[in-house]
Enzyme design. Sequence first.
Site, PDB file in Angstrom:
ATOM      1  N   ASP A 223      -0.983  -4.204  10.851  1.00  0.00           N
ATOM      2  CA  ASP A 223      -2.751  -4.680  10.610  1.00  0.00           C
ATOM      3  C   ASP A 223      -3.458  -3.805  11.417  1.00  0.00           C
ATOM      4  O   ASP A 223      -3.165  -3.628  12.665  1.00  0.00           O
ATOM      5  CB  ASP A 223      -2.713  -6.254  11.099  1.00  0.00           C
ATOM      6  CG  ASP A 223      -3.914  -6.584  10.407  1.00  0.00           C
ATOM      7  OD1 ASP A 223      -4.220  -6.169   9.289  1.00  0.00           O
ATOM      8  OD2 ASP A 223      -4.574  -7.726  10.925  1.00  0.00           O
TER       9      ASP A 223
ATOM     10  N   ARG B 156      -1.998   4.658  13.140  1.00  0.00           N
ATOM     11  CA  ARG B 156      -0.819   4.071  12.772  1.00  0.00           C
ATOM     12  C   ARG B 156       0.334   5.199  13.282  1.00  0.00           C
ATOM     13  O   ARG B 156       1.527   4.579  13.777  1.00  0.00           O
ATOM     14  CB  ARG B 156      -0.794   3.901  11.264  1.00  0.00           C
ATOM     15  CG  ARG B 156       0.365   3.483  10.593  1.00  0.00           C
ATOM     16  CD  ARG B 156       0.286   3.196   9.082  1.00  0.00           C
ATOM     17  NE  ARG B 156      -0.645   2.223   8.968  1.00  0.00           N
ATOM     18  CZ  ARG B 156      -2.088   2.407   8.384  1.00  0.00           C
ATOM     19  NH1 ARG B 156      -2.253   3.744   8.263  1.00  0.00           N
ATOM     20  NH2 ARG B 156      -2.798   1.650   8.219  1.00  0.00           N
TER      21      ARG B 156
ATOM     22  N   LYS C 112      -3.282  14.069  10.050  1.00  0.00           N
ATOM     23  CA  LYS C 112      -3.662  12.684  10.556  1.00  0.00           C
ATOM     24  C   LYS C 112      -2.173  12.070  10.764  1.00  0.00           C
ATOM     25  O   LYS C 112      -2.247  11.080  11.802  1.00  0.00           O
ATOM     26  CB  LYS C 112      -4.229  12.120   9.071  1.00  0.00           C
ATOM     27  CG  LYS C 112      -4.310  10.722   9.244  1.00  0.00           C
ATOM     28  CD  LYS C 112      -4.770  10.068   7.819  1.00  0.00           C
ATOM     29  CE  LYS C 112      -4.760   8.425   8.220  1.00  0.00           C
ATOM     30  NZ  LYS C 112      -4.922   7.705   7.011  1.00  0.00           N
TER      31      LYS C 112
ATOM     32  N   ASN D  30       0.863  -1.193  -0.124  1.00  0.00           N
ATOM     33  CA  ASN D  30       0.075   0.132  -0.003  1.00  0.00           C
ATOM     34  C   ASN D  30       0.944   1.133   0.043  1.00  0.00           C
ATOM     35  O   ASN D  30       1.638   1.444   1.068  1.00  0.00           O
ATOM     36  CB  ASN D  30      -0.819  -0.080   1.287  1.00  0.00           C
ATOM     37  CG  ASN D  30      -2.001   1.204   1.039  1.00  0.00           C
ATOM     38  OD1 ASN D  30      -1.513   2.025   0.808  1.00  0.00           O
ATOM     39  ND2 ASN D  30      -3.081   0.817   1.627  1.00  0.00           N
TER      40      ASN D  30
ATOM     41  N   PHE E 216      -7.618   7.713   2.588  1.00  0.00           N
ATOM     42  CA  PHE E 216      -7.805   6.576   1.830  1.00  0.00           C
ATOM     43  C   PHE E 216      -8.353   5.644   2.840  1.00  0.00           C
ATOM     44  O   PHE E 216      -8.716   5.808   4.084  1.00  0.00           O
ATOM     45  CB  PHE E 216      -6.112   5.773   1.453  1.00  0.00           C
ATOM     46  CG  PHE E 216      -5.388   5.452   2.597  1.00  0.00           C
ATOM     47  CD1 PHE E 216      -5.426   4.167   3.189  1.00  0.00           C
ATOM     48  CD2 PHE E 216      -4.512   6.295   2.854  1.00  0.00           C
ATOM     49  CE1 PHE E 216      -4.480   3.998   4.345  1.00  0.00           C
ATOM     50  CE2 PHE E 216      -3.571   5.982   4.025  1.00  0.00           C
ATOM     51  CZ  PHE E 216      -3.837   4.671   4.794  1.00  0.00           C
TER      52      PHE E 216
END
Length: 503
Positions: free
Chosen positions: A378, A487, A481, A319, A458
């Site tokens: 994950d 993350r 973000k 990704n 996304f």
Amino acid sequence: MAISNALNLNLNKRLIWKEVKDYLFMTIGMAIFAFSFTLFLLPYEIVSSGVTGIASIIFYATGIPIQYPYFIINVVLLVLALKFLGRQFVIRTVYAIFMLSALLTLAQAILMKDGHFIKILGEHQEFMSIILACCFNGFGLAMVFLHNGSTGGTDIIAAAINKYKDVSLGTVFMTLDFVIISSSMFIFHDWTKLVFGLCVIFLEALVLDYVMNAMRESVQFFIFSKRYKEIAEAINTRVRRGVTLLDAHGYYSGKEMKVIVTLAKKRESVFIFRLIKMIDPNAFVSQSSVIGVYGEGFDHIKVSVPKNLKPQLVFATHNANKLEEVRDILGDKMDILSLRDIGCNEDIPETADTLNGNSLLKAQYVYDHYHFNCIADDTGLEVDALGGAPGVHTARYAGNGHDSNANVNKLLEEMKDKDNRKAQFRTCITLIRDGEVHQFDGIVRGEITPERKGEGGFGYDPVFAPEEYGKTFAELGTNVKNKISHRARAINELAKFLKQEKK
């Protein structure tokens, strides 16, 4: 206590014997050099190199006696040796300077007759004398250096460079002596002496490198034997070399067996073969030469590592958005590689039933198959009203083969009549570094909006609004973000860990 004292006594005896042996071979090497220099070079007035060459040039240019510049230069170089090579090297160098001076004095007393040097090869044998001198000089110098000694002068510069850089002693000598002998042309104005002097430094360097490389040459053994335990123990304790046992399977016999692998100096080969034959005369042994062996018991690795070189870490993802996010956070600390960068194009299975389990599976796959330190993540969107769903199935919520747009559509449909829209994004990152596993979590609480908002981000970013912001991730933009996301928080925990480990 008695056993400990006995071990210490044996250790001290070995250390003392090693020191005595080093000084003995250093003395022999210097004696070979002194007599060779006096017998083959001085009688034919061949231009010398090193500090004596510099002192000679100063003498012919200024009239200052040779001993003064020779002494001053050696004192300066001894200070250099103390800084870069240690106290033991300086002690040995002082010993070598005095010993070599005494041996040169002795050689001249023996090899002079009626005030003239004996020309053992006869008249007009300059080139043959150079060949013999270089053979003996190179061998003598190699013996000195192999036993951690020095003859002073430019030897100190050569040893200092050789300690930190993978440059051979012969190359350093040849470079220094080329400069010294070439500068003598301004004093002597004699092309013959210049040419002979250049021949000396070239041939002497070749012999020095050849002898030192021959003495350092290493070999690798593969030993196949049913009595592998006894052989491995004998090599480990009597030769004092490490051994490795490999699992093997005989193709013809179909039997499982062990193979001993060991590295040793070439001069130790005969002793190793003798041990093997004494234990198992039927052992199958393969011996091969190796170009170089570096590490404990062998040579040191002498390459410089750039101070600004970043450690490499693979992020197990295809990704591009996630990769860019991680690079924005860790980019100044590490060189983050993608799966494409290491040639991994396959889809790594994610069959665990937890986020931690899936991130571990991906990191372990990269580490096992591509042998890179690796991080894998994950991420799951856990919605309270849906009992924690989609959770581990976040990326495939609408089913295999569907994109993120389909996932968002399904989520909005299932949340259409829900009053409780509380949710959280959770990321688990697994780091595998040198075989060790570490995991880090990052959580952001928020809620699911009734409809998409914002054009950025996304995945689920257009429908997830973090607490206290009143806007979705898609509306907040990448910069905000990356500072507050799940993350980002997990990666910041990873960054703290890496920083602490570095300290």
